[in-house]
Write a protein that holds these residues in place. Structure first.
Motif, PDB file in Angstrom:
ATOM      1  N   UNK A  28       4.080  -3.624   7.958  1.00  0.00           N
ATOM      2  CA  UNK A  28       5.720  -3.455   7.713  1.00  0.00           C
ATOM      3  C   UNK A  28       5.847  -2.361   6.992  1.00  0.00           C
ATOM      4  N   UNK A  29       6.703  -1.338   7.465  1.00  0.00           N
ATOM      5  CA  UNK A  29       6.847   0.112   6.563  1.00  0.00           C
ATOM      6  C   UNK A  29       8.186   0.022   6.168  1.00  0.00           C
ATOM      7  N   UNK A  30       8.619   1.589   5.968  1.00  0.00           N
ATOM      8  CA  UNK A  30       9.643   1.774   5.193  1.00  0.00           C
ATOM      9  C   UNK A  30      10.991   1.069   5.645  1.00  0.00           C
TER      10      UNK A  30
ATOM     11  N   UNK B 263       0.753  -1.272   0.026  1.00  0.00           N
ATOM     12  CA  UNK B 263       0.119   0.063   0.052  1.00  0.00           C
ATOM     13  C   UNK B 263       0.903   1.069  -0.087  1.00  0.00           C
ATOM     14  N   UNK B 264       0.482   2.394  -0.429  1.00  0.00           N
ATOM     15  CA  UNK B 264      -1.075   2.465  -1.113  1.00  0.00           C
ATOM     16  C   UNK B 264      -0.766   2.280  -2.380  1.00  0.00           C
ATOM     17  N   UNK B 265      -1.773   1.402  -3.243  1.00  0.00           N
ATOM     18  CA  UNK B 265      -1.718   1.112  -4.653  1.00  0.00           C
ATOM     19  C   UNK B 265      -2.999   0.589  -5.064  1.00  0.00           C
ATOM     20  N   UNK B 266      -3.547   1.362  -6.043  1.00  0.00           N
ATOM     21  CA  UNK B 266      -5.057   0.680  -6.506  1.00  0.00           C
ATOM     22  C   UNK B 266      -4.828  -0.203  -7.490  1.00  0.00           C
ATOM     23  N   UNK B 267      -3.702  -0.448  -7.905  1.00  0.00           N
ATOM     24  CA  UNK B 267      -3.429  -1.721  -8.739  1.00  0.00           C
ATOM     25  C   UNK B 267      -3.488  -3.058  -8.499  1.00  0.00           C
ATOM     26  N   UNK B 268      -4.071  -3.869  -9.088  1.00  0.00           N
ATOM     27  CA  UNK B 268      -4.174  -4.906  -8.682  1.00  0.00           C
ATOM     28  C   UNK B 268      -2.848  -5.850  -8.516  1.00  0.00           C
TER      29      UNK B 268
ATOM     30  N   UNK C 222      11.738   4.170  -3.624  1.00  0.00           N
ATOM     31  CA  UNK C 222      10.092   4.249  -3.212  1.00  0.00           C
ATOM     32  C   UNK C 222       9.672   3.161  -2.196  1.00  0.00           C
ATOM     33  N   UNK C 223      10.677   2.650  -1.620  1.00  0.00           N
ATOM     34  CA  UNK C 223      10.251   1.719  -0.491  1.00  0.00           C
ATOM     35  C   UNK C 223       9.802   2.359   0.835  1.00  0.00           C
ATOM     36  N   UNK C 224      10.347   3.557   0.914  1.00  0.00           N
ATOM     37  CA  UNK C 224       9.804   4.381   1.949  1.00  0.00           C
ATOM     38  C   UNK C 224       8.594   4.773   2.068  1.00  0.00           C
ATOM     39  N   UNK C 225       7.858   4.905   0.783  1.00  0.00           N
ATOM     40  CA  UNK C 225       6.643   5.266   0.808  1.00  0.00           C
ATOM     41  C   UNK C 225       5.633   4.259   0.752  1.00  0.00           C
ATOM     42  N   UNK C 226       6.005   3.155   1.225  1.00  0.00           N
ATOM     43  CA  UNK C 226       5.151   1.904   0.917  1.00  0.00           C
ATOM     44  C   UNK C 226       4.816   1.271   2.268  1.00  0.00           C
TER      45      UNK C 226
END
Length: 133
Positions: free
Chosen positions: A118-120, A56-61, A90-94
């Motif tokens: 589990x975050x950045x 997350x965040x991701x609207x993509x399946x 980009x891992x830090x944003x997920x």
């Protein structure tokens, strides 16, 4: 919070995962290794567990994956890996969401629990064991 007073914090099992970043393929590799001591969700005293992961965040399946269902067990072995195409920066944003479910035929699947997100900092992990709550 007292765990006996708040059932939402009750431990419902454990999950072991592995997290690696593959720099050659620019992807996060999430391994679902196994669960242990899961809550029994079926009348037979077992569950038919499977694990879903969502970056997350991701609207993509493409950011959603799930393991195979393991029948009649509270200690399933999955040994499955999922690859998320993502740049290292980009891992830090997920945030990685991990949920455990009991598969039921003919009705909605039962939610067993989820691991703390589990975050950045997860890109530095090799293996993690979490409680499913």
């Amino acid at each position: 919070v007292n765990k006996t007073e708040d059932k939402s914090l009750e431990e419902r099992g454990r999950i072991m995962i592995s997290l690696k970043y593959n720099t050659q393929k620019s992807c996060l590799v999430v391994g679902i290794i196994r669960c242990a001591h899961l809550a029994a969700m079926d009348a037979n005293g077992f569950s038919d567990p499977y694990v879903k992961t969502y970056l997350k965040p991701d609207e993509n399946k493409k950011s959603k994956h799930k393991t195979a269902v393991k029948k009649k067990t509270l200690n399933p072995e999955f040994n499955e890996e999922f690859c998320y195409d993502i740049k290292y920066a980009d891992l830090t944003k997920k945030t990685l969401e991990i949920t455990v479910w009991d598969y039921d035929i003919g009705k909605s699947n039962d939610f067993i629990g989820e691991s703390d997100a589990v975050s950045s900092s997860f890109c530095r992990c090799v293996a993690v064991e979490e409680r499913v709550q």
